[in-house]
Motif scaffolding. Structure first.
Motif, PDB file in Angstrom:
ATOM      1  N   UNK A 172       1.170   2.843 -24.275  1.00  0.00           N
ATOM      2  CA  UNK A 172       1.884   1.617 -23.878  1.00  0.00           C
ATOM      3  C   UNK A 172       1.871   1.431 -22.363  1.00  0.00           C
ATOM      4  N   UNK A 173       1.997   2.525 -21.628  1.00  0.00           N
ATOM      5  CA  UNK A 173       2.136   2.439 -20.177  1.00  0.00           C
ATOM      6  C   UNK A 173       0.810   2.232 -19.437  1.00  0.00           C
ATOM      7  N   UNK A 174      -0.290   2.746 -19.961  1.00  0.00           N
ATOM      8  CA  UNK A 174      -1.548   2.708 -19.210  1.00  0.00           C
ATOM      9  C   UNK A 174      -2.039   1.284 -18.924  1.00  0.00           C
ATOM     10  N   UNK A 175      -2.014   0.344 -19.893  1.00  0.00           N
ATOM     11  CA  UNK A 175      -2.434  -1.027 -19.556  1.00  0.00           C
ATOM     12  C   UNK A 175      -1.576  -1.647 -18.445  1.00  0.00           C
ATOM     13  N   UNK A 176      -0.270  -1.361 -18.482  1.00  0.00           N
ATOM     14  CA  UNK A 176       0.614  -1.911 -17.448  1.00  0.00           C
ATOM     15  C   UNK A 176       0.309  -1.291 -16.087  1.00  0.00           C
ATOM     16  N   UNK A 177       0.040   0.019 -16.089  1.00  0.00           N
ATOM     17  CA  UNK A 177      -0.307   0.684 -14.831  1.00  0.00           C
ATOM     18  C   UNK A 177      -1.613   0.126 -14.280  1.00  0.00           C
ATOM     19  N   UNK A 221      -2.833  -2.844 -14.655  1.00  0.00           N
ATOM     20  CA  UNK A 221      -2.578  -4.177 -14.090  1.00  0.00           C
ATOM     21  C   UNK A 221      -1.962  -4.079 -12.697  1.00  0.00           C
ATOM     22  N   UNK A 222      -1.083  -3.112 -12.498  1.00  0.00           N
ATOM     23  CA  UNK A 222      -0.466  -2.920 -11.178  1.00  0.00           C
ATOM     24  C   UNK A 222      -1.505  -2.484 -10.142  1.00  0.00           C
ATOM     25  N   UNK A 223      -2.408  -1.610 -10.550  1.00  0.00           N
ATOM     26  CA  UNK A 223      -3.449  -1.155  -9.630  1.00  0.00           C
ATOM     27  C   UNK A 223      -4.410  -2.303  -9.313  1.00  0.00           C
ATOM     28  N   UNK A 224      -4.734  -3.109 -10.329  1.00  0.00           N
ATOM     29  CA  UNK A 224      -5.594  -4.280 -10.109  1.00  0.00           C
ATOM     30  C   UNK A 224      -4.941  -5.226  -9.118  1.00  0.00           C
ATOM     31  N   UNK A 267       0.816  -1.203   0.000  1.00  0.00           N
ATOM     32  CA  UNK A 267       0.000   0.000   0.000  1.00  0.00           C
ATOM     33  C   UNK A 267       0.857   1.263   0.000  1.00  0.00           C
ATOM     34  N   UNK A 268       2.005   1.188   0.636  1.00  0.00           N
ATOM     35  CA  UNK A 268       2.868   2.367   0.743  1.00  0.00           C
ATOM     36  C   UNK A 268       3.692   2.586  -0.509  1.00  0.00           C
ATOM     37  N   UNK A 269       3.871   1.534  -1.322  1.00  0.00           N
ATOM     38  CA  UNK A 269       4.759   1.641  -2.460  1.00  0.00           C
ATOM     39  C   UNK A 269       4.163   2.494  -3.579  1.00  0.00           C
ATOM     40  N   UNK A 270       5.051   2.931  -4.468  1.00  0.00           N
ATOM     41  CA  UNK A 270       4.623   3.643  -5.661  1.00  0.00           C
ATOM     42  C   UNK A 270       4.887   2.768  -6.877  1.00  0.00           C
ATOM     43  N   UNK A 271       4.113   3.036  -7.933  1.00  0.00           N
ATOM     44  CA  UNK A 271       4.263   2.278  -9.173  1.00  0.00           C
ATOM     45  C   UNK A 271       5.155   3.056 -10.148  1.00  0.00           C
ATOM     46  N   UNK A 272       5.930   2.309 -10.917  1.00  0.00           N
ATOM     47  CA  UNK A 272       6.732   2.961 -11.953  1.00  0.00           C
ATOM     48  C   UNK A 272       5.810   3.523 -13.035  1.00  0.00           C
ATOM     49  N   UNK A 285     -10.824  -2.664 -18.336  1.00  0.00           N
ATOM     50  CA  UNK A 285     -10.922  -2.150 -19.709  1.00  0.00           C
ATOM     51  C   UNK A 285      -9.570  -1.600 -20.156  1.00  0.00           C
ATOM     52  N   UNK A 286      -8.953  -0.810 -19.288  1.00  0.00           N
ATOM     53  CA  UNK A 286      -7.658  -0.222 -19.644  1.00  0.00           C
ATOM     54  C   UNK A 286      -6.611  -1.313 -19.847  1.00  0.00           C
ATOM     55  N   UNK A 287      -6.707  -2.376 -19.049  1.00  0.00           N
ATOM     56  CA  UNK A 287      -5.774  -3.500 -19.175  1.00  0.00           C
ATOM     57  C   UNK A 287      -6.110  -4.406 -20.357  1.00  0.00           C
ATOM     58  N   UNK A 288      -7.159  -4.043 -21.101  1.00  0.00           N
ATOM     59  CA  UNK A 288      -7.599  -4.746 -22.312  1.00  0.00           C
ATOM     60  C   UNK A 288      -8.177  -6.130 -22.034  1.00  0.00           C
ATOM     61  N   UNK A 289      -8.648  -6.325 -20.811  1.00  0.00           N
ATOM     62  CA  UNK A 289      -9.355  -7.569 -20.477  1.00  0.00           C
ATOM     63  C   UNK A 289     -10.855  -7.282 -20.617  1.00  0.00           C
TER      64      UNK A 289
END
Length: 745
Positions: free
Chosen positions: A35-40, A42-45, A16-21, A69-73
């Motif tokens: 390119x980055x939004x689907x990966x982001x 997935x990290x939030x999911x 919870x404390x960490x940040x995402x790249x 949706x953003x992760x294309x699933x």
């Protein structure tokens, strides 16, 4: 075992404390962003997955399907959205919610599966989903698809700008960025084509006509008429008077049409095509009479007119019956604004929100959604006013836009002729003999107004044919349908009804000699929360069978807060109006919850040893002595549940000098013991379980959301922090009491 649990908790806290790249280059480079939004996402999911039992499942699913949706699933996102709708409301009443995102998701699937272009896939997806909707749900989707592309672009740019020169993003910022990205991506890709497809569907099913209508006084109003093509004979007309000109006009019209009526929606002066001055609330009685007169003479009308609508639209029906046209056969006011009663002042205390709302409806010919929904802006304006210590009259100047309507309203702090002329007043109610159905809710911001009309109607017309339905609904729910969760509380299944179906069943009953709606077993029909039952009574007073008095005592220092004290004492409270930086104080309920008690004192009851059904609204008397001529009270009754959580049961606020008569100000005498009666508090009906306690919080209204009453006796709108003088001192005498209504079988 304990070590494993501690390690798991430590792991969750670290995640919870960490940040995402998230590279800062994505801010300006759209290719990198895509390119980055689907990966982001997935990290939030992945982080969301740690929440095995989210406190609010509706909000959890709301976030999850967007991220998918953003992760294309896309397949999973549609399934999650379906589950969200089930959690949001029963009986598929929310089957159109977020339909734009569903259509976009399905279009992306069809694009891949059919190996076709996105426009072709979008048309196929739209038809698939549209054809699966009920007529009632179809009426609402125009609003859902009409997202403002420019606004979504601005919000996305704003979210991205916060990441400039950064290479990481925290969880909450990532979630906000994902939402703004999806909104822009969806509406910019689908809106033009979908709006064209919707227009074609409307042409197939409806006859929609918009025209200008001249009133007898020479003013111009825009009216929209909607009819189903298959209905060839004259029908009763359901009229809505709408100040919120825009997409809602088509919705209200089509809603009436699909229930097999003619829908008529008239915009108020100054809206849409009208060049008249926009003066909210002031001309409904005069204008609606002329509108009904015109409607009743049209070839598609059978001469019978009903009215429906909520909030301002509910108020306008009471404006219409002040000068009752013979063709108006019934009204269905929902969550009706009690003009001068609960808005723009509640029990004579003006609210800061009034300025935000005035701008919303008067900035242009439609509604200024961007300005109204800029909550950061309005919070900062209200906070700046509060911190400045300037008069309440200065609020519009602080906002940067002086407003004559705002100033005009402030000129009428009492319920005087200015307000009285807008709706029926006293003996006017005796002349209203048409059937009426009122709906409101325990969480409705305009409950006080809705019930004011109901009470006054019966006060002056003992034979009134007026029904009330009240349940665990908020301002939106009591004019649409019962949500599964309201204010964080799960409502009973029997309360999850369609208010639209109820309203049009009522119209069938009155205008088409249909069957009376089943729920209307008596004049007052109320849902008892936590019992999964509806109860029925001939009047509001019969919502309860007895009362108990909660005295301003603490159970720790007396046998019971429900027993009148033998010795008269008081609790002293001091409020320094000069201090604008005080820290908030809280009553700690448990590790799970706390209750704000800033500028208040509180009194705790003993534990209840049996169930108690509280049903009705608070009454009572405060015996107080103050060192000033006036103050604004705030009262809150809470249930402290056995599980360690609080539940707000009822509230009351009033300007002390208007507590006995809302039209005539009666200042208090400093140092003298005065009585402040409790009227117009919030109604509720709920079973309070044994093992609970009641907490009564009483105090002074002092915050940026409302006027500040400094107690000089001058017009409160003109007082400033220079008028504050010495701190307000209140003696709350222990023989004061709040009378709690109790229902027993």
């Amino acid at each position: 075992m304990k070590i494993k649990i501690l390690l798991a908790l430590l792991f969750i806290s670290l995640v919870q404390a960490q940040k995402f790249h998230f590279p800062g280059t994505a801010v300006e480079d759209s290719i990198i962003l895509e390119k980055e939004m689907p990966e982001l996402a997935l990290k939030v999911i992945a982080k969301q997955a740690l929440k095995q039992k989210p406190e609010n499942k509706v909000d959890f699913l709301d976030n999850l399907f967007r991220l998918e949706i953003i992760a294309k699933d896309y397949t999973q996102s549609i399934n999650t959205l379906s589950e969200y709708r089930k959690q949001y409301a029963d009986h598929n009443m929310a089957g159109n919610k977020y339909i734009a995102l569903e259509v976009y998701s399905l279009a992306k699937l069809n694009e891949q599966k059919d190996k076709t272009t996105f426009p072709a896939a979008l048309q196929k997806s739209f038809n698939q989903i549209y054809n699966g909707l009920s007529d009632q749900l179809i009426t609402k989707i125009g609003i859902a698809f009409d997202g403002n592309v420019n606004d979504t672009r601005k919000l996305l740019r704003k979210a991205l700008s916060k990441q400039k020169d950064k290479d990481s993003i925290d969880y909450s910022s990532a979630l906000a960025l994902c939402k703004s990205y999806l909104n822009y991506k969806t509406y910019s890709n689908i809106k033009p084509q979908i709006m064209q497809l919707l227009a074609l569907k409307d042409q197939e099913e409806f006859i929609i006509e918009t025209r200008d209508l001249k009133t007898k006084s020479g003013h111009t109003l825009t009216i929209t008429i909607v009819r189903k093509k298959e209905n060839k004979s004259p029908l009763p007309v359901i009229l809505t008077n709408n100040i919120y000109a825009g997409q809602f006009d088509a919705f209200f019209g089509k809603r009436a049409a699909v229930y097999n009526y003619v829908g008529a929606v008239v915009n108020t002066r100054g809206k849409r095509n009208s060049d008249d001055e926009n003066e909210p609330f002031e001309h409904e009685s005069e204008d609606i009479y002329d509108v009904i007169d015109w409607i009743s003479k049209q070839p598609w009308s059978n001469g019978k007119v009903g009215m429906i609508g909520g909030s301002y639209l509910g108020f306008s029906q009471w404006g219409a019956v002040k000068k009752l046209h013979p063709a108006l056969k019934t009204i269905v006011p929902q969550v009706a604004v009690g003009i001068g009663i609960d808005y723009p002042a509640q029990n004579n205390i003006f609210m800061s929100y009034m300025l935000q709302w005035i701008n919303y409806v008067t900035n242009n010919k439609l509604t200024d959604e961007a300005d109204f929904n800029n909550f950061t802006k309005w919070d900062s304006i209200n906070t700046a006013w509060y911190k400045s210590g300037k008069s309440f009259r200065a609020l519009d100047t602080i906002s940067g836009k002086p407003n004559k309507i705002f100033q005009r309203w402030l000129d009428h702090p009492g319920y005087d002729q200015y307000w009285q002329k807008m709706v029926p007043y006293k003996e006017d109610f005796a002349k209203i003999n048409i059937p009426i159905l009122t709906t409101t809710g325990y969480y409705d911001d305009d409950q006080i107004g809705a019930l004011y009309y109901f009470k006054e109607h019966y006060k002056y017309n003992k034979n009134a044919n007026h029904y009330l339905v009240i349940g665990p609904y908020n301002h939106g729910g009591a004019q649409s349908f019962g949500f599964t969760v309201v204010n964080g509380n799960t409502i009973d299944p029997v309360a999850r009804i369609s208010i639209d179906d109820l309203a049009f069943s009522w119209f069938d009953y009155i205008l088409k000699n249909g069957k009376k709606p089943e729920i209307l077993k008596d004049k007052v029909n109320f849902q008892v929360m936590n019992t999964n039952t509806w109860k029925h009574a001939p009047d509001l007073e019969k919502m309860h069978t007895s009362t108990i008095k909660f005295y301003l005592l603490d159970h720790k220092n007396s046998p019971s807060v429900f027993t009148q004290p033998v010795n008269k004492t008081f609790t002293k409270q001091t409020v320094n109006f000069k201090n604008r930086d005080e820290k908030d104080s809280y009553y700690v309920v448990s590790k799970k919850d706390s209750i704000k008690t800033t500028h208040s004192v509180y009194f705790e009851s003993e534990v209840l040893h049996k169930d108690l059904i509280i049903s009705g609204n608070l009454a009572g008397i405060f015996n107080v002595a103050i060192n000033k001529k006036d103050f604004d009270t705030g009262t809150y009754l809470y249930q402290i549940q056995p599980d360690g959580k609080s539940f707000l049961l009822s509230t009351h606020m009033v300007r002390a000098s208007y507590a006995k008569d809302n039209a005539v100000r009666q200042l208090l005498e400093p140092g003298k013991t005065e009585q402040i009666p409790i009227h117009n508090s919030i109604f509720i009906s709920k079973k309070v379980e044994k093992g609970s306690k009641l907490l009564l919080v009483v105090g002074v209204n002092k915050n940026p959301a409302w006027q500040i009453n400094y107690g000089t006796g001058k017009d409160v709108s003109d007082e400033t922090i220079q008028d504050s003088g010495e701190p307000l001192e209140i003696k709350w005498y222990n023989d004061s009491y709040v009378e709690i209504p109790v229902y027993k079988e």
